[in-house]
Design an enzyme around this catalytic site. Structure first.
Site, PDB file in Angstrom:
ATOM      1  N   HIS A 146      34.874  18.820 -51.183  1.00  0.00           N
ATOM      2  CA  HIS A 146      35.458  19.864 -52.028  1.00  0.00           C
ATOM      3  C   HIS A 146      36.880  20.252 -51.593  1.00  0.00           C
ATOM      4  CE1 HIS A 146      33.924  21.685 -48.456  1.00  0.00           C
ATOM      5  NE2 HIS A 146      34.600  22.780 -48.723  1.00  0.00           N
ATOM      6  N   ASP A 147      37.372  19.667 -50.513  1.00  0.00           N
ATOM      7  CA  ASP A 147      38.730  19.968 -50.048  1.00  0.00           C
ATOM      8  C   ASP A 147      39.693  18.804 -50.265  1.00  0.00           C
ATOM      9  OD1 ASP A 147      37.926  22.462 -48.998  1.00  0.00           O
ATOM     10  OD2 ASP A 147      37.362  21.555 -47.092  1.00  0.00           O
TER      11      ASP A 147
ATOM     12  N   ASP B  64      25.430  25.350 -45.573  1.00  0.00           N
ATOM     13  CA  ASP B  64      26.789  25.361 -45.040  1.00  0.00           C
ATOM     14  C   ASP B  64      27.010  26.696 -44.322  1.00  0.00           C
ATOM     15  OD1 ASP B  64      29.542  24.967 -44.729  1.00  0.00           O
ATOM     16  OD2 ASP B  64      29.739  24.046 -46.715  1.00  0.00           O
TER      17      ASP B  64
ATOM     18  N   GLU C  99      32.105  20.236 -39.026  1.00  0.00           N
ATOM     19  CA  GLU C  99      33.418  19.903 -39.585  1.00  0.00           C
ATOM     20  C   GLU C  99      34.448  20.147 -38.485  1.00  0.00           C
ATOM     21  OE1 GLU C  99      36.394  21.027 -43.266  1.00  0.00           O
ATOM     22  OE2 GLU C  99      35.384  22.587 -42.140  1.00  0.00           O
TER      23      GLU C  99
ATOM     24  N   ASP D  89      30.976  24.813 -40.742  1.00  0.00           N
ATOM     25  CA  ASP D  89      32.363  24.849 -41.196  1.00  0.00           C
ATOM     26  C   ASP D  89      33.332  24.971 -40.007  1.00  0.00           C
ATOM     27  OD1 ASP D  89      34.041  25.197 -43.655  1.00  0.00           O
ATOM     28  OD2 ASP D  89      34.567  27.088 -42.690  1.00  0.00           O
TER      29      ASP D  89
HETATM   30  C1  GLC Z   1      36.558  24.357 -44.380  1.00  0.00           C
HETATM   31  C2  GLC Z   1      36.045  24.325 -45.795  1.00  0.00           C
HETATM   32  C3  GLC Z   1      37.109  24.847 -46.709  1.00  0.00           C
HETATM   33  C4  GLC Z   1      37.431  26.253 -46.312  1.00  0.00           C
HETATM   34  C5  GLC Z   1      37.786  26.364 -44.828  1.00  0.00           C
HETATM   35  C6  GLC Z   1      37.747  27.774 -44.365  1.00  0.00           C
HETATM   36  O1  GLC Z   1      37.625  23.511 -44.186  1.00  0.00           O
HETATM   37  O2  GLC Z   1      35.612  23.026 -46.123  1.00  0.00           O
HETATM   38  O3  GLC Z   1      36.750  24.753 -48.054  1.00  0.00           O
HETATM   39  O4  GLC Z   1      38.493  26.734 -47.067  1.00  0.00           O
HETATM   40  O5  GLC Z   1      36.873  25.663 -44.024  1.00  0.00           O
HETATM   41  O6  GLC Z   1      36.435  28.260 -44.358  1.00  0.00           O
END
Ligand code: GLC
Ligand code: CA
Length: 549
Positions: free
Chosen positions: A320-321, A96, A246, A196
């Site tokens: 995880h979010d 990641d 993402e 990310d």
């Molecule tokens: C992404 C991650 C999240 C994090 C954010 C900032 O959305 O999945 O967990 O807080 O990025 O890095």
């Protein structure tokens, strides 16, 4: 790039997966210990969320050094061992990469803060006075997106926490640094990357106030994003890796460009539109029932749109979010098992790459924490305060957190019925879910042919067995109600059709004559007989997959 359409990714949140040394904190050796389990599940890739040195303000998404391992998680030798042992089982590791921002503890930011102008150019600094914030943009974790450093007389941008400073991708040196990091991990035997919030990295040159929103329309899918991604992937030599971006508040058009093979950007995208159908007016912190009409419309739009544009989707409910999907769109009570299976099957037969998030395969549920003391997540803690400031009572604020907090998915993995679920012998860094019951454990489901876990194993195995699932063309069938989703996949001579009842009310469907005598490939209730009558009443949360195989 080799064909990855039959691959399945399993996401591990190492901190909550398995603790081997009894400090209550999951570790890399814990993942290695569970490789047999993962192999049996049948997954091809393990996406590990960040385990780099980090002050852990945002649980590792605040990276202080991209090339080292936080000693809490273990050592480089342990990681190399994990890579090797996984490979022996045909499993690859996906890392990641958090490249939109670094922790303010990162060496680059530390130098910038001490006045080194070269390193200030690594970030987005604006000169100014403390009473005049550069723009009115909001941080995604609440409050302003800018922080003032009096000593420098400068503001810096942070789209997330104040300790997560945004990198300046317009500086070629920054882009070179990031490519070097990717090469470093490639050398170590990493075979895939998740990026990310990657569609936020290209900021506009002129930054202006946003009078319609929080600023995101200026920097999401920003001006040079496609160019930067192409450059990153080709210069780092990772064209043949699985790469997943993402994408925050993105569009179909951009996701086609990010993922269509001819563009040579990424292999696939995460987008979140289907996980906002229970936000009230787009606000995550305001509760609303699931809008099923919208949910269906979004799936159809994205599935068909990505297919037409030759883009490639990820298929996921959980990470995880996100709160646990069974708590959110299924049933925690009597239809726990049925709804968990239906929700899984509903997306696994679509066009794209499925992602399974740890614990999803055993139907884990939300945390149901009764007090704020049990929460750990920075976003949840910030919004709890904001909700109180906006006049909510403590009880109301806790109810919102109970439905929306990211901690719902971060509770320890439930391996067995021991006090801490076999996650650890000692008290975990975050409390167990209050819905930790003995049937929601790997131990209880492993040898049960009707368990959710067994169902997930079937889903993974079917994707490898029937090319129609990996490669088929998708089309959606008309239904009488928004509570039923039905779709068909076709590949050469193979065909399947999937019917899902999305709710707890029975629903009538029409099964087309030619499909009524197809084989039942998968179901979550038993006792159906073929051929089907033309009208069939679906039970609560029923899923049925018929095939001409
Ligand atoms: C992404 C991650 C999240 C994090 C954010 C900032 O959305 O999945 O967990 O807080 O990025 O890095
Ligand atoms: Ca540990």
């Amino acid at each position: 790039m080799e064909d990855f359409s039959d691959k399945v990714v399993y996401q591990i949140y190492p901190k909550s997966f398995r603790d081997t040394n009894g400090d209550g904190f999951g570790d890399i050796s814990g993942i290695t210990e569970k490789l047999d389990y993962l192999q049996e599940l049948g997954v091809d890739y393990l996406w590990l969320t960040p385990f780099f040195p980090s002050p852990q303000r945002d649980n590792g998404y605040d990276v202080a050094d991209y090339r080292k391992i936080n000693p809490k998680f273990g050592t480089m030798e342990e990681l190399e061992n994990l890579i090797r042992k996984s490979e022996e089982r045909g499993i690859k590791i996906m890392l990641d990469m958090v490249f939109n921002h670094t922790s303010t503890q990162h060496e680059w930011f530390q130098k910038a803060q001490k006045g080194d102008e070269n390193y200030q150019k690594y970030y987005i600094f604006k000169e100014g006075t403390p009473d005049h914030v550069p723009t009115n943009w909001k941080s995604k974790f609440g409050g302003s997106a800018w922080e003032y450093i009096p000593k420098l007389k400068k503001w810096y941008l942070h789209l997330y926490d104040v300790t997560q400073a945004d990198l300046n991708w317009d500086n070629p040196k920054v882009r070179e640094e990031l490519k070097e990091i990717l090469r470093f991990w490639k050398e170590k035997g990493i075979k895939a990357f998740r990026f990310d919030v990657i569609n936020l990295v290209s900021k506009p040159e002129q930054m202006e106030d946003d009078f319609e929103g929080d600023g995101r329309r200026f920097y999401s899918d920003g001006p040079h994003i496609h160019e930067y991604l192409k450059e990153l992937v080709s210069d780092a030599g990772i064209e043949d890796f699985i790469t997943v971006g993402e994408m925050s508040s993105t569009s179909l058009e951009h996701c086609i460009r990010y993922s269509a093979p001819k563009e040579k950007e990424l292999s696939m995208c995460f987008n979140f539109h289907h996980l906002k159908v229970d936000y009230k007016d787009g606000n995550k912190w305001a509760l609303k029932d699931v809008d099923y009409k919208k949910l269906k419309k979004l799936f159809i739009e994205w599935q068909i749109g990505m297919q037409q544009g030759d883009g490639w989707n990820t298929l996921f409910w959980c990470n995880h979010d996100q709160p646990r999907i069974v708590s959110r769109m299924g049933d925690e009570g009597i239809y726990w098992k049925e709804s968990a299976k239906m929700l899984a099957g509903m997306i696994h037969f679509m066009r794209g790459t499925p992602y399974i998030y740890q614990g999803e395969e055993i139907g884990m549920l939300n945390a149901h924490y009764p007090s704020i003391e049990q929460y750990r997540d920075i976003e949840s803690l910030n919004y709890y305060q904001i909700l109180l400031e906006n006049g909510k009572t403590k009880k109301e604020a806790l109810e919102i957190l109970a439905a929306r907090s990211r901690d719902n998915s971060r509770t320890p993995m439930q391996w067995n019925k021991e006090k801490y679920g076999g996650f650890s012998k000692e008290e975990p860094w975050i409390p167990m879910s209050a819905e930790f019951r003995k049937e929601i454990t790997v131990e209880a489901q492993q040898n049960d042919k009707n368990s959710i876990l067994t169902f997930y194993k079937k889903l993974v195995a079917m994707r490898k067995k029937y090319p129609v699932i990996a490669k088929g063309k998708i089309s959606f069938l008309e239904t009488e109600t928004d509570m039923v989703l039905a779709y068909q996949r076709i590949f050469q001579e193979q065909q399947i059709v999937v019917f899902c009842n999305l709710g707890r009310k029975e629903q009538n469907i029409k099964i087309p004559k030619e499909q009524s005598s197809w084989e039942i490939l998968l179901e979550n209730y038993e006792g159906r007989k073929i051929p089907f009558e033309e009208r069939y009443t679906m039970k609560p949360y029923e899923i049925m997959v018929l095939g001409k195989i």
